[in-house]
Design a protein around this motif. Structure first.
Motif, mmCIF file in Angstrom:
data_model
loop_
_atom_site.group_PDB
_atom_site.id
_atom_site.type_symbol
_atom_site.label_atom_id
_atom_site.label_comp_id
_atom_site.label_asym_id
_atom_site.label_seq_id
_atom_site.Cartn_x
_atom_site.Cartn_y
_atom_site.Cartn_z
ATOM 1 N N ASN A 6 11.200 4.043 -10.824
ATOM 2 C CA ASN A 6 9.792 4.355 -10.593
ATOM 3 C C ASN A 6 9.615 5.133 -9.292
ATOM 4 O O ASN A 6 8.844 6.091 -9.231
ATOM 5 C CB ASN A 6 8.983 3.064 -10.563
ATOM 6 N N GLU A 9 8.054 8.735 -8.983
ATOM 7 C CA GLU A 9 6.807 8.865 -8.219
ATOM 8 C C GLU A 9 6.942 9.881 -7.090
ATOM 9 O O GLU A 9 6.020 10.643 -6.811
ATOM 10 C CB GLU A 9 6.412 7.491 -7.659
ATOM 11 N N LYS A 49 3.306 -0.545 -7.216
ATOM 12 C CA LYS A 49 2.777 -1.803 -6.651
ATOM 13 C C LYS A 49 2.605 -2.863 -7.737
ATOM 14 O O LYS A 49 2.709 -4.051 -7.468
ATOM 15 C CB LYS A 49 1.441 -1.553 -5.947
ATOM 16 N N SER A 103 3.581 2.430 -14.514
ATOM 17 C CA SER A 103 3.843 3.574 -13.636
ATOM 18 C C SER A 103 3.513 3.308 -12.167
ATOM 19 O O SER A 103 4.076 3.951 -11.279
ATOM 20 C CB SER A 103 3.050 4.796 -14.122
ATOM 21 N N ASP A 104 2.613 2.364 -11.894
ATOM 22 C CA ASP A 104 2.242 2.041 -10.515
ATOM 23 C C ASP A 104 3.305 1.145 -9.907
ATOM 24 O O ASP A 104 3.541 0.032 -10.374
ATOM 25 C CB ASP A 104 0.872 1.351 -10.488
#
Length: 198
Positions: free
Chosen positions: A74, A78, A161, A158-159
């Motif tokens: 990820n 990102e 966090k 996808s985030d």
């Protein structure tokens, strides 16, 4: 290829949380469970360590494949790290493959340390070389499946966090199902049914 694997391995071993959960946490849990319950006899010459070794092995693999690997992927997506490398004509397939191999190496390091601690402290009963080879082949297969699951997890969530809490939730549910924290007999019936299916 060997250089890329070594670099990837070094990068992963520099993350203290990944090293702790993949290598040290399984050993700590093994020692805690053996101290709490004792290495009681099961039957046919087997003891609790012979059963808990497999649980301890899983304790090392799940955080690596459900948390460390998805976060790593990820993060690369990102930050567009792969895209930048593509512009520099870096072989991305080779780079990704070396990353996967380095994670598999950590899996086998974790299991190897488990074997050494289990055998040297708790007299873990080892099978014949033939069955030990089958065990490592099955371990390789399971690690690949979990890495694929981790890859899918990193693409779905996808985030970054949100990825860690989701990965940890799945991991602790699996921990509960396989009997990491308590004996199988003390699990609720519905969890025992799920456990038997898994």
């Amino acid at each position: 290829m060997a250089r890329e694997i070594l670099l990837s391995l070094k990068a992963q071993l520099r993350v203290p949380i990944a090293v702790f959960f993949s290598i040290f946490f399984p050993i700590i849990m093994m020692i805690m469970m053996m101290t709490s319950y004792g290495n009681f006899s099961l039957r046919n010459g087997y003891h609790f360590i012979d059963k808990y070794f497999f649980i301890s092995t899983t304790i090392g693999i799940l955080p690596l494949t459900l948390i460390s690997f998805p976060i790593d992927i990820n993060n690369l997506l990102e930050t567009k790290h792969y895209l930048r490398l593509k512009y520099l004509n870096v072989d991305l397939k080779k780079l990704f493959l070396s990353n996967i191999i380095s994670y598999l190496i950590i899996v086998f390091i974790s299991v190897g340390i488990n074997l050494i601690v289990g055998k040297s402290i708790y007299n873990l009963r080892l099978p014949s070389i033939e069955y030990l080879c089958y065990f490592f082949i099955q371990l390789f297969y399971c690690a690949i499946v979990l890495l694929i699951f981790g890859l899918l997890l990193s693409l779905i969530v996808s985030d970054i966090k949100a990825l860690m809490p989701v990965g940890m939730t799945i991991m602790f549910i699996l921990f509960m199902v396989i009997g990491v924290f308590v004996q199988y007999s003390s699990l609720p019936k519905i969890i025992e049914t799920v456990k038997s299916f898994v």
